[in-house]
Design an enzyme around this catalytic site. Structure first.
Site, mmCIF file in Angstrom:
data_model
loop_
_atom_site.group_PDB
_atom_site.id
_atom_site.type_symbol
_atom_site.label_atom_id
_atom_site.label_comp_id
_atom_site.label_asym_id
_atom_site.label_seq_id
_atom_site.Cartn_x
_atom_site.Cartn_y
_atom_site.Cartn_z
ATOM 1 N N LYS A 13 110.059 -4.109 23.162
ATOM 2 C CA LYS A 13 111.372 -4.663 23.053
ATOM 3 C C LYS A 13 112.115 -4.630 24.204
ATOM 4 O O LYS A 13 112.305 -3.564 24.956
ATOM 5 C CB LYS A 13 112.048 -4.191 21.591
ATOM 6 C CG LYS A 13 111.292 -4.783 20.274
ATOM 7 C CD LYS A 13 112.284 -4.413 18.963
ATOM 8 C CE LYS A 13 111.464 -4.796 17.718
ATOM 9 N NZ LYS A 13 112.283 -4.204 16.639
ATOM 10 N N TYR A 53 110.896 -14.008 13.425
ATOM 11 C CA TYR A 53 111.543 -13.216 12.497
ATOM 12 C C TYR A 53 112.071 -13.972 11.335
ATOM 13 O O TYR A 53 113.132 -13.612 10.610
ATOM 14 C CB TYR A 53 112.820 -12.243 13.242
ATOM 15 C CG TYR A 53 112.455 -11.303 14.106
ATOM 16 C CD1 TYR A 53 111.757 -10.186 13.420
ATOM 17 C CD2 TYR A 53 112.665 -11.081 15.330
ATOM 18 C CE1 TYR A 53 111.390 -9.106 14.068
ATOM 19 C CE2 TYR A 53 112.493 -9.820 16.033
ATOM 20 C CZ TYR A 53 111.767 -8.948 15.265
ATOM 21 O OH TYR A 53 111.414 -7.609 16.085
ATOM 22 N N ASN A 116 114.801 0.152 18.101
ATOM 23 C CA ASN A 116 113.671 0.794 17.691
ATOM 24 C C ASN A 116 112.433 0.582 18.543
ATOM 25 O O ASN A 116 111.244 0.701 18.094
ATOM 26 C CB ASN A 116 113.298 0.741 16.042
ATOM 27 C CG ASN A 116 113.220 -0.695 15.629
ATOM 28 O OD1 ASN A 116 113.035 -1.564 16.469
ATOM 29 N ND2 ASN A 116 113.008 -0.943 14.387
ATOM 30 N N HIS A 119 107.715 -3.676 18.044
ATOM 31 C CA HIS A 119 107.399 -4.319 17.257
ATOM 32 C C HIS A 119 105.988 -4.472 17.033
ATOM 33 O O HIS A 119 105.355 -4.473 17.694
ATOM 34 C CB HIS A 119 107.792 -6.121 17.308
ATOM 35 C CG HIS A 119 107.153 -6.981 16.138
ATOM 36 N ND1 HIS A 119 107.708 -7.078 14.964
ATOM 37 C CD2 HIS A 119 106.077 -7.721 16.313
ATOM 38 C CE1 HIS A 119 106.874 -7.606 14.187
ATOM 39 N NE2 HIS A 119 105.702 -8.241 14.852
ATOM 40 N N GLU A 130 101.531 -14.427 14.186
ATOM 41 C CA GLU A 130 102.354 -13.954 15.349
ATOM 42 C C GLU A 130 101.590 -13.918 16.441
ATOM 43 O O GLU A 130 102.354 -14.468 17.582
ATOM 44 C CB GLU A 130 102.736 -12.500 15.046
ATOM 45 C CG GLU A 130 103.735 -12.520 13.854
ATOM 46 C CD GLU A 130 104.307 -11.013 13.571
ATOM 47 O OE1 GLU A 130 105.049 -10.806 12.631
ATOM 48 O OE2 GLU A 130 103.620 -9.909 14.279
#
Ligand code: IDP
Ligand code: MG
Length: 154
Positions: A13, A53, A116, A119, A130
């Site tokens: 990310k 998402y 965080n 993913h 995905e």
């Protein structure tokens, strides 16, 4: 790919890219014995982020999550190997880094659920969906590594 081999989507990310953690995160997954099938750095478009998402679209954090994931480049990777989905999730650690076990990526490098770092697909089915969002078939390679028999018992 044999029938025990899986593919999973990883996104490193924007926070991890900006903090210079790309190499460390790839290294942890590579060191476990997963192979890189596809890899690129991209700036995610808003519509793609909303699609990726979509399961969270009614959650209060959704707008900020889409803002964040589109704010700066991410590194998209398809890892391949035995139990790749579960192995990647375990290596990432819990969604909330405050609860993540030390030794995991989130447990070692993060403290905030909104920052965080990584993913990873949460099931084989999700992974298939995905991967199709971020990669075309000819961007993914299926190849043998000479170390494979030293990583997984044939
Ligand atoms: P995961 O990334 O561990 O699979 P998900 O529940 O799928 O976690 O949530 C997707 C992402 O949405 C998380 O990685 C995190 O960045 C963000 N997120 C999830 N829950 C919250 C929350 O309660 N507040 C803020 N952000 C959240
Ligand atoms: Mg998830």
């Amino acid at each position: 790919m044999n029938n025990q081999t899986e593919r999973t989507l990883v996104l490193i990310k924007p926070d991890a890219v900006q903090r210079g953690l790309v190499g460390d995160i790839i290294s942890r997954l590579e060191s476990r014995g997963l192979n890189i099938s596809g890899l690129k750095i991209i700036k995610i478009e808003r519509t793609i982020a909303e699609q990726h998402y979509r399961v969270h679209k009614n959650r209060p954090f959704f707008p900020k999550l889409v803002d964040f994931i589109t704010s700066s480049p991410v590194v998209a990777i398809v890892f391949q190997g035995r139990n790749a989905v579960e192995v990647t999730r375990n290596t990432m650690g819990q969604t909330n880094p405050s609860e993540a076990t030390p030794g995991t990526i989130r447990g070692d490098f993060a403290i905030d659920i909104g920052r965080n770092l990584i993913h990873g697909s949460d099931s084989i089915k999700t992974a298939e969906e995905e991967i199709l969002i971020f990669f075309t078939g000819n961007e993914l390679l299926d190849y043998e590594m000479s170390t494979d028999p030293w990583i997984t018992e044939p």
